[in-house]
Design a protein around this motif. Structure first.
Motif, PDB file in Angstrom:
ATOM      1  N   LEU B 436      32.993  -3.384  23.664  1.00  0.00           N
ATOM      2  CA  LEU B 436      33.573  -2.730  22.492  1.00  0.00           C
ATOM      3  C   LEU B 436      34.282  -1.453  22.948  1.00  0.00           C
ATOM      4  O   LEU B 436      33.648  -0.504  23.408  1.00  0.00           O
ATOM      5  CB  LEU B 436      32.479  -2.387  21.466  1.00  0.00           C
ATOM      6  N   LYS B 437      35.612  -1.459  22.815  1.00  0.00           N
ATOM      7  CA  LYS B 437      36.373  -0.276  23.244  1.00  0.00           C
ATOM      8  C   LYS B 437      36.469   0.709  22.104  1.00  0.00           C
ATOM      9  O   LYS B 437      36.721   0.329  20.965  1.00  0.00           O
ATOM     10  CB  LYS B 437      37.791  -0.711  23.645  1.00  0.00           C
ATOM     11  N   SER B 438      36.288   2.005  22.412  1.00  0.00           N
ATOM     12  CA  SER B 438      36.411   2.977  21.331  1.00  0.00           C
ATOM     13  C   SER B 438      37.396   4.085  21.680  1.00  0.00           C
ATOM     14  O   SER B 438      37.592   4.432  22.836  1.00  0.00           O
ATOM     15  CB  SER B 438      35.059   3.545  20.954  1.00  0.00           C
ATOM     16  N   LYS B 439      37.992   4.610  20.610  1.00  0.00           N
ATOM     17  CA  LYS B 439      38.969   5.680  20.769  1.00  0.00           C
ATOM     18  C   LYS B 439      38.385   6.911  20.114  1.00  0.00           C
ATOM     19  O   LYS B 439      37.848   6.850  19.000  1.00  0.00           O
ATOM     20  CB  LYS B 439      40.262   5.273  20.044  1.00  0.00           C
ATOM     21  N   LEU B 440      38.454   8.026  20.827  1.00  0.00           N
ATOM     22  CA  LEU B 440      37.915   9.262  20.284  1.00  0.00           C
ATOM     23  C   LEU B 440      38.925   9.860  19.304  1.00  0.00           C
ATOM     24  O   LEU B 440      40.077  10.066  19.633  1.00  0.00           O
ATOM     25  CB  LEU B 440      37.654  10.245  21.432  1.00  0.00           C
ATOM     26  N   LEU B 441      38.468  10.112  18.080  1.00  0.00           N
ATOM     27  CA  LEU B 441      39.323  10.786  17.108  1.00  0.00           C
ATOM     28  C   LEU B 441      38.970  12.264  17.213  1.00  0.00           C
ATOM     29  O   LEU B 441      37.806  12.620  17.321  1.00  0.00           O
ATOM     30  CB  LEU B 441      39.062  10.268  15.694  1.00  0.00           C
ATOM     31  N   GLY B 442      39.930  13.121  17.169  1.00  0.00           N
ATOM     32  CA  GLY B 442      39.638  14.546  17.298  1.00  0.00           C
ATOM     33  C   GLY B 442      39.867  15.013  18.712  1.00  0.00           C
ATOM     34  O   GLY B 442      40.615  14.406  19.479  1.00  0.00           O
ATOM     35  N   GLN B 443      39.151  16.086  19.092  1.00  0.00           N
ATOM     36  CA  GLN B 443      39.448  16.731  20.364  1.00  0.00           C
ATOM     37  C   GLN B 443      38.625  16.173  21.503  1.00  0.00           C
ATOM     38  O   GLN B 443      37.524  15.679  21.304  1.00  0.00           O
ATOM     39  CB  GLN B 443      39.169  18.241  20.244  1.00  0.00           C
ATOM     40  N   ALA B 444      39.180  16.336  22.716  1.00  0.00           N
ATOM     41  CA  ALA B 444      38.501  15.841  23.915  1.00  0.00           C
ATOM     42  C   ALA B 444      37.166  16.539  24.109  1.00  0.00           C
ATOM     43  O   ALA B 444      36.233  15.969  24.672  1.00  0.00           O
ATOM     44  CB  ALA B 444      39.387  16.048  25.134  1.00  0.00           C
ATOM     45  N   SER B 445      37.051  17.760  23.600  1.00  0.00           N
ATOM     46  CA  SER B 445      35.804  18.514  23.793  1.00  0.00           C
ATOM     47  C   SER B 445      34.651  17.899  23.003  1.00  0.00           C
ATOM     48  O   SER B 445      33.487  18.176  23.264  1.00  0.00           O
ATOM     49  CB  SER B 445      36.003  19.960  23.367  1.00  0.00           C
ATOM     50  N   ASP B 446      34.999  17.044  22.042  1.00  0.00           N
ATOM     51  CA  ASP B 446      33.953  16.382  21.244  1.00  0.00           C
ATOM     52  C   ASP B 446      33.131  15.403  22.073  1.00  0.00           C
ATOM     53  O   ASP B 446      32.067  14.971  21.658  1.00  0.00           O
ATOM     54  CB  ASP B 446      34.586  15.600  20.084  1.00  0.00           C
ATOM     55  N   ARG B 447      33.669  15.053  23.243  1.00  0.00           N
ATOM     56  CA  ARG B 447      32.999  14.034  24.053  1.00  0.00           C
ATOM     57  C   ARG B 447      31.561  14.389  24.387  1.00  0.00           C
ATOM     58  O   ARG B 447      30.707  13.518  24.474  1.00  0.00           O
ATOM     59  CB  ARG B 447      33.768  13.800  25.355  1.00  0.00           C
ATOM     60  N   LYS B 448      31.334  15.684  24.595  1.00  0.00           N
ATOM     61  CA  LYS B 448      29.965  16.081  24.961  1.00  0.00           C
ATOM     62  C   LYS B 448      29.108  16.396  23.750  1.00  0.00           C
ATOM     63  O   LYS B 448      27.922  16.679  23.878  1.00  0.00           O
ATOM     64  CB  LYS B 448      30.016  17.281  25.902  1.00  0.00           C
ATOM     65  N   SER B 449      29.698  16.386  22.562  1.00  0.00           N
ATOM     66  CA  SER B 449      28.931  16.735  21.365  1.00  0.00           C
ATOM     67  C   SER B 449      28.161  15.523  20.847  1.00  0.00           C
ATOM     68  O   SER B 449      28.362  14.396  21.307  1.00  0.00           O
ATOM     69  CB  SER B 449      29.878  17.237  20.277  1.00  0.00           C
ATOM     70  N   VAL B 450      27.282  15.779  19.898  1.00  0.00           N
ATOM     71  CA  VAL B 450      26.520  14.670  19.306  1.00  0.00           C
ATOM     72  C   VAL B 450      27.086  14.330  17.927  1.00  0.00           C
ATOM     73  O   VAL B 450      26.418  13.712  17.108  1.00  0.00           O
ATOM     74  CB  VAL B 450      25.011  15.021  19.207  1.00  0.00           C
ATOM     75  N   THR B 451      28.338  14.764  17.685  1.00  0.00           N
ATOM     76  CA  THR B 451      28.914  14.568  16.348  1.00  0.00           C
ATOM     77  C   THR B 451      30.333  14.018  16.382  1.00  0.00           C
ATOM     78  O   THR B 451      31.055  14.134  15.409  1.00  0.00           O
ATOM     79  CB  THR B 451      28.934  15.904  15.575  1.00  0.00           C
ATOM     80  N   GLY B 452      30.736  13.411  17.507  1.00  0.00           N
ATOM     81  CA  GLY B 452      32.112  12.940  17.614  1.00  0.00           C
ATOM     82  C   GLY B 452      32.437  11.815  16.635  1.00  0.00           C
ATOM     83  O   GLY B 452      31.545  11.196  16.044  1.00  0.00           O
ATOM     84  N   GLN B 453      33.753  11.581  16.460  1.00  0.00           N
ATOM     85  CA  GLN B 453      34.182  10.491  15.580  1.00  0.00           C
ATOM     86  C   GLN B 453      34.940   9.474  16.415  1.00  0.00           C
ATOM     87  O   GLN B 453      35.826   9.850  17.173  1.00  0.00           O
ATOM     88  CB  GLN B 453      35.136  11.049  14.509  1.00  0.00           C
ATOM     89  N   LEU B 454      34.595   8.200  16.233  1.00  0.00           N
ATOM     90  CA  LEU B 454      35.202   7.161  17.058  1.00  0.00           C
ATOM     91  C   LEU B 454      35.832   6.085  16.193  1.00  0.00           C
ATOM     92  O   LEU B 454      35.416   5.862  15.050  1.00  0.00           O
ATOM     93  CB  LEU B 454      34.146   6.499  17.961  1.00  0.00           C
ATOM     94  N   MET B 455      36.849   5.434  16.757  1.00  0.00           N
ATOM     95  CA  MET B 455      37.384   4.222  16.142  1.00  0.00           C
ATOM     96  C   MET B 455      37.146   3.107  17.153  1.00  0.00           C
ATOM     97  O   MET B 455      37.634   3.168  18.278  1.00  0.00           O
ATOM     98  CB  MET B 455      38.881   4.394  15.844  1.00  0.00           C
ATOM     99  N   VAL B 456      36.353   2.108  16.757  1.00  0.00           N
ATOM    100  CA  VAL B 456      35.910   1.104  17.711  1.00  0.00           C
ATOM    101  C   VAL B 456      36.642  -0.213  17.457  1.00  0.00           C
ATOM    102  O   VAL B 456      36.739  -0.680  16.314  1.00  0.00           O
ATOM    103  CB  VAL B 456      34.383   0.887  17.604  1.00  0.00           C
ATOM    104  N   THR B 457      37.188  -0.778  18.523  1.00  0.00           N
ATOM    105  CA  THR B 457      37.882  -2.065  18.420  1.00  0.00           C
ATOM    106  C   THR B 457      36.873  -3.189  18.653  1.00  0.00           C
ATOM    107  O   THR B 457      36.135  -3.178  19.642  1.00  0.00           O
ATOM    108  CB  THR B 457      38.998  -2.152  19.469  1.00  0.00           C
TER     109      THR B 457
END
Lengths: 341, 818
Positions: B436-457
């Motif tokens: 399942l590939k996902s795209k991070l919505l928002g900023q790259a800095s969200d990657r380390k957070s526990v609250t990021g938003q993703l769009m998953v294909t």
């Protein structure tokens, strides 16, 4: 003088085996009587070489004393026993006079009560649901789509298109949510029905307990905590469990909880079907579609649900190999559970 | 689903033990129910060379052969027609063990000794049936172990696949999960690819009537092929997973289904009429013979594949006999399609025909895989059947097909629902491991957070994922449920008190068990005969029972409205099993009565279809034929005593009134039980002899039934009443009463006339017969007088006694006996 040691040990063993006043007399004659072993040996002293004779004689006499003391002790204890039971000619070993032989609860009821008690302590209250249920509550509201293979997991007895015999205690979830507002914590024991071929582990009617907890920010970790608290109280502190992903339409994520087999400690045996694990419950986080059916906002509330099969628990607990014993209602079976609370 | 590890190794590798692999699969949700070794060995079976072959001197159909095993020559009798000198054969020597545990021993057949057996394919378990013995290649060296040729070792995992995961009904699907666990690469199988140039025309078309029923249908043609046995490796794998090898064509369709999860169907092209196939609903009432040789009637709801004559297959369920591939087939049409899951399910259920194919279609197949699976099969047809694959083919697709293929995921919600602290990048990695590939919505800095938003294909093979929580489950199972922390500070609530109804029941059960009753649990089902036996007939509300539409084979068909039959049945069975008399039993179960719910009480409009479920406490005694008080049945009076004590235990003055007209109780020996509010809440009675005889019970039985919904609730709090500390005085009266006067009316008269000094009255004797006038009964009653203020004077008691005797003789005709 090895023969002497051996003789002493044989004699002591005979004395230890005495279990009645009659056998006491027999042993006394055998050891100390005129034709007894000791007397014979004493008589034979004269045949021994001169240098051995005094030593052997002393040892045999010492042994005679030892035998006499021990036998006397046993005699006294028998006499005392006799006195206790037959004082004034009363034989208190005669059968007692019981006005009524008590009966007992069915072992399934006892297991249900025990489980409920544990959950009462954790703040769950007990509710009921109907045996005859709408297809809506048993399936549709629990996120079983029409004509979906998920319905095949359970072979259902139907009354008509809309009415069936509940195949699980889970329909009570939506019924209870319709009537109560969160936070809520309930358990629902009850009879369920499946149209299955009968064998040693399947009957058409059996029992389950459903659990439901709904509140704000309830998590899978909370479910684990609750399950482990229950398992510890019901099965004991040293039980090893594992949580394994599974599928139930009405929970997501769904898990099955296994307990390491207590018969083989995980090595694999007939009790656990060689796997080393026993499945003890199904559980999971309440599916958003179930909340929707109950009119709850799944962004506001989360919750968990679990279900346990009572029959299997009772069978494991009491080493019952065939489930049909539970429903034969034979007093030779039922009366064995007197000591169960 | 059986998974062959040899097969799985085509796609993925692992370096842990089988047990560890199974454990890891189980922990990500593929519960491995069993690990079994598949071993096919032939101890003592070798290649043999037939040196001579003559007719048995005493049997026309038997041959007498000499077989060389490379070391020595043995005499063997063979019954096959095709045995001849100079051939290499499969030689089971004496002491050899064949499949099924068949051990070869020296034998004497028609007077001639035989040292071993020449085997056919079926005797080796390689074919279902075979004509004659197996001929081996001439270049094989006699004495070579047959294990080298046909032996096979594999390990098979029996994996429990839940209905939401059709992608796991294939080796490739399971390999994807293994790859996610081990991080290894996933290989894809070799497939046929159409030549770039020089395409042949395909003179075949497919018409799809409704794309809703069939959103994709591909048809490939393979010509000039040879139907024969499959290569040994394919036979081995199919056998290991429990399939029966048939021939190379059928085996390939099965092999690809178990490899890739896509069911395929091969039609004999020359048996199809015309050059057009239709995917349409059956015309209804159509008789159709499926591949298993059974004639089935189709309805206009069933999807079929048809040619110009009629149906050639029940779509997705089973092909038809008319277009079956057989040994003479040279050209075939290979179908690979996507059928509407619920349609396939309905047909399969209605025809009671579940195939490996329908099982997969009704769970939905991978739309993208339809074409890939066909090409895999074509590759194998080229390889195993020397087929010529026609380079052009038919691929009909629903042009308006819309598929959701992205799902948003809030990592915050992941952590909220799991009670975890998983970072966005961890979530991304977990999803990537299962494709399942996902795209991070928002900023790259969200990657380390526990609250990021993703769009998953969502890939086409995971169309069970629709909404966010489906993705959360994927994260949870790969992250590992056992890795989630346990929040020791979680408290589900405060302690809870048991419900009043549970307390009542518990107390009643305590009393009953203490009085010798044991609890039974009986079935909710009842037969009409059972109810008839009680004398319950049409017109009685209990005659209206709900009927099970699909009863258990041989089981009862109705939901009970009374628990009497179950109790009598249990009593009888225990008596027959030599239970000690009296047998005392109780049960708390439900009966299902016609609903009395009013419209406004319904929470769901269909609720009126449900019965009224009443929880009943029932207890019974089957005892000896004894009488209480000279004439009354002991079992009934004992039960009356139990009810009286139970009533006190419940703080409820149960009123026990003689009366009632239950058909199964003896006339005149039954009671109505009502609570203090006057509600009728139960009955008690002596079961009539005619009913008992139907159950073959020779002992009298009395039964009590109480409606638990109305019994023992609202018990008032006990208020202490001070008792007298002064001496009581008792007087005994010996009465002669007419038989027509009830004991109850005598006691009421005594209580009415004795004044307030009377504290208790009880019967101590009852007698009828000699010295008592006929039509009368002698009663001894004891009256206890006591004052709360002083010691009683004899005179005061005399006054009370006089009033009592006057009252008794004046109103009831009861006299004092001298």
């Amino acid at each position: 003088m090895e023969w002497l040691t051996e003789m002493r040990e044989n004699g002591l063993a005979l004395i230890a085996e005495i279990d009645s006043i009659d056998s006491l007399e027999q042993v006394r004659v055998e050891l100390l009587g005129r034709k007894g072993k000791l007397t014979t040996q004493l008589r034979g002293l004269k045949d021994l070489p001169d240098d051995e004779r005094p030593k052997a004689g002393a040892a045999l006499n010492k042994l005679r004393q030892e035998y006499e003391v021990l036998i006397e002790e046993r005699k006294t204890s028998f006499a005392a026993q006799k006195e206790a039971t037959l004082a004034d000619g009363c034989d208190l070993t005669l059968p007692s006079v019981a006005p009524v032989t008590p009966g007992n609860r069915h072992p399934l009821t006892s297991v249900i009560n025990e489980i409920c008690d544990i959950f009462y302590g954790m703040g769950f209250s007990r509710e009921d649901g109907p045996d005859v249920e709408l297809d809506y509550y048993n399936f549709t509201a629990l996120n079983f789509p029409d004509d979906h293979p998920a319905r095949d997991i359970q072979d259902t007895f139907y009354i008509n298109d809309k009415v069936l015999l509940r195949t699980q205690t889970s329909p009570a979830q939506v019924r209870i949510m319709e009537q109560q507002t969160p936070p809520l914590a309930v358990i629902v024991p009850g009879r369920v029905y499946r149209n299955e071929a009968l064998d040693a582990s399947h009957v058409a009617e059996f029992f389950q307990i459903e659990g439901l907890y709904v509140g704000k920010d309830v998590s899978l970790a909370d479910l684990k905590t609750t399950v482990l608290q229950f398992v510890t109280q019901f099965y004991g502190d040293d039980v090893i469990t594992r949580f394994r992903p599974h599928f139930f339409p009405f929970t997501e994520p769904s898990v099955e909880v296994d307990m390491q087999c207590m018969a083989c400690h995980g090595d694999g045996c007939n009790v656990c079907g060689k796997t080393g694990w026993l499945e003890i419950m199904g559980a999971g986080m309440v599916h958003p579609n179930v909340f929707k059916a109950a009119g709850y906002d799944s962004d506001k509330y989360t919750g968990f649900a679990f279900g346990l099969g009572i029959d299997r628990i009772a069978m494991l607990k009491h080493a019952i190999k065939d489930i049909r014993y539970l429903y034969e209602n034979d007093l030779r079976f039922l009366s064995q559970f007197r000591s169960v609370r | 689903m059986n998974i062959s590890l040899n097969w799985l190794k085509d796609f993925v590798t692992w370096d842990c033990s089988v047990e560890e692999l199974a454990e890891q699969l189980t922990l990500v949700g593929l519960n491995v129910e069993e690990i079994s070794d598949f071993v096919r060995e032939y101890p003592g079976v070798v290649v043999g060379y037939v040196e001579t072959c003559q007719q048995h001197p005493d049997a026309d159909k038997l041959s007498l052969c000499t077989v060389n095993n490379g070391e020595s020559v043995s005499q063997v009798i063979c019954g096959a027609a095709n045995v001849k000198a100079g051939m290499n054969i499969v030689f089971a020597q004496t002491g050899a063990l064949l499949p099924g545990g068949f051990k070869i021993k020296k034998a004497k057949i028609r007077g001639v000794e035989s040292f071993g057996m020449i085997c056919s394919e079926s005797e080796l378990g390689l074919a279902v049936k075979s004509d004659g013995i197996m001929e081996l290649a001439p270049d094989l060296k006699p004495g070579t172990s047959i294990d080298e040729l046909f032996g096979y070792k594999d390990t098979v995992l029996d994996v429990e696949v839940t209905p939401n995961r059709p992608d796991l009904l294939s080796h490739l699907g399971v390999a994807r999960e293994v790859a996610a666990i081990t991080g290894s690469l996933l290989n894809t199988p070799e497939v046929w690819s159409p030549p770039k140039a020089g395409k042949e025309a395909v003179d075949f078309t497919v018409e799809i009537e409704e794309f809703a029923d069939c959103s994709r249908y591909t048809a490939h043609l393979a010509r000039d092929l040879k139907v024969k046995q499959s290569p040994q490796e394919m036979i081995n794998r199919l056998t290991a997973v429990g399939l029966r090898p048939i021939n190379n064509v059928v085996d390939i369709t099965n092999y690809v289904m178990f490899e890739l999860g896509q069911p395929l169907h091969a039609f004999d092209l020359n048996k199809i009429s015309g050059n057009r196939l239709f995917t349409r609903k059956s015309k209804g009432g159509e008789k159709f013979v499926t591949l298993d040789g059974v004639e089935r009637e189709l309805t206009d709801q069933d999807l079929v594949i048809a040619d110009s004559i009629g149906s050639v297959a029940v779509a997705g369920v089973m092909g038809g006999q008319r277009s079956e591939v057989d040994e003479d087939t040279s050209d075939l049409l290979l179908e690979s399609a996507y059928f509407n899951p619920s349609l396939i399910r309905k047909t399969s259920r209605r025809l009671q025909l579940q195939s490996d194919s329908s099982y997969r279609f009704e769970r939905t197949v991978d739309w993208e895989n339809v074409d890939f699976a066909a090409k895999r099969a074509l590759y194998l047809l080229q390889k195993n059947a020397d087929a010529h694959v026609v380079s052009n083919f038919v691929d009909r697709q629903d042009p308006d097909r819309a598929e959701l293929n992205t799902v948003p995921l809030r990592v915050e919600q992941v952590n909220r629902l799991l009670g975890a602290e998983i970072t966005t990048i961890e979530v991304v990695d977990i999803l990537a491991s299962i494709g399942l590939k996902s795209k991070l919505l928002g900023q790259a800095s969200d990657r380390k957070s526990v609250t990021g938003q993703l769009m998953v294909t969502i890939p086409s093979f995971r169309r069970d994922i629709f909404i966010e929580v489906d993705l959360i489950e994927e994260v949870a199972r790969i992250y590992g449920f056992n890795n989630l922390k346990i929040e020791s500070n979680f408290r589900s609530g405060t302690g809870v008190k048991r419900r009043e109804c549970d307390q009542v029941l518990d107390k009643a059960a305590d009393y009953l068990t203490g009085s010798g009753f044991s609890e039974i649990i009986t079935s909710s089902f009842v037969s009409l005969e059972n109810v008839h036996n009680l004398g319950i007939v049409e017109g009685d509300y209990r005659f209206e029972m709900m009927r099970i539409h699909n009863p258990h084979h041989g089981g009862e068909t109705l939901l009970r409205t009374t628990m009497i039959p179950s109790m009598l049945d249990t009593v009888r069975r225990n008596i027959n099993a030599d239970a000690e008399i009296p047998v005392k039993l109780y049960q708390v179960n439900s009966v299902f009565l016609p609903s009395l719910k009013l419209e406004h009480e319904l929470r769901h409009e269909d609720e009126k279809l449900l019965p009224l479920e009443r929880k009943v406490l029932q207890f019974a005694i089957a005892g000896k034929e004894e009488q209480a008080h000279h004439s009354l049945p002991m079992v009934l009076m004992e039960l009356k005593g139990i009810v009286e004590q139970l009533s006190i235990d419940m703080g409820e003055q149960l009123v026990i009134m003689p009366g009632g007209d239950e058909p199964y109780y003896q006339k005149g020996l039954q009671f109505i039980l009502s609570n203090s509010a006057g509600d009728n809440i139960g009955s008690m009675g002596l079961v009539s002899r005619s009913v008992l005889s139907k159950y073959n019970i020779d002992f009298p039985v009395s039964i009590v039934e109480l409606d638990l919904g109305k019994f023992g609730l609202n018990v008032p709090t006990v208020k202490f009443v001070n008792y007298s500390r002064y001496q009581a005085s008792t007087r005994d009266l010996s009465l002669i009463a007419p038989e027509t006067v009830s004991y109850k009316s005598i006691i009421e008269a005594v209580e009415y006339s004795a004044g307030k000094l009377l504290v208790d009255v009880e019967m101590f004797d009852i007698y009828k017969g000699k010295n008592i006038p006929s039509g009368s009964v002698s009663l001894g009653i004891r009256l206890k007088f006591q004052s709360t203020k002083s010691s009683l004077k004899s005179k005061a008691v005399d006054v009370a006694i006089n009033k009592v005797t006057e009252r008794l003789s004046g109103t009831l005709g009861v006299t004092i006996r001298d």
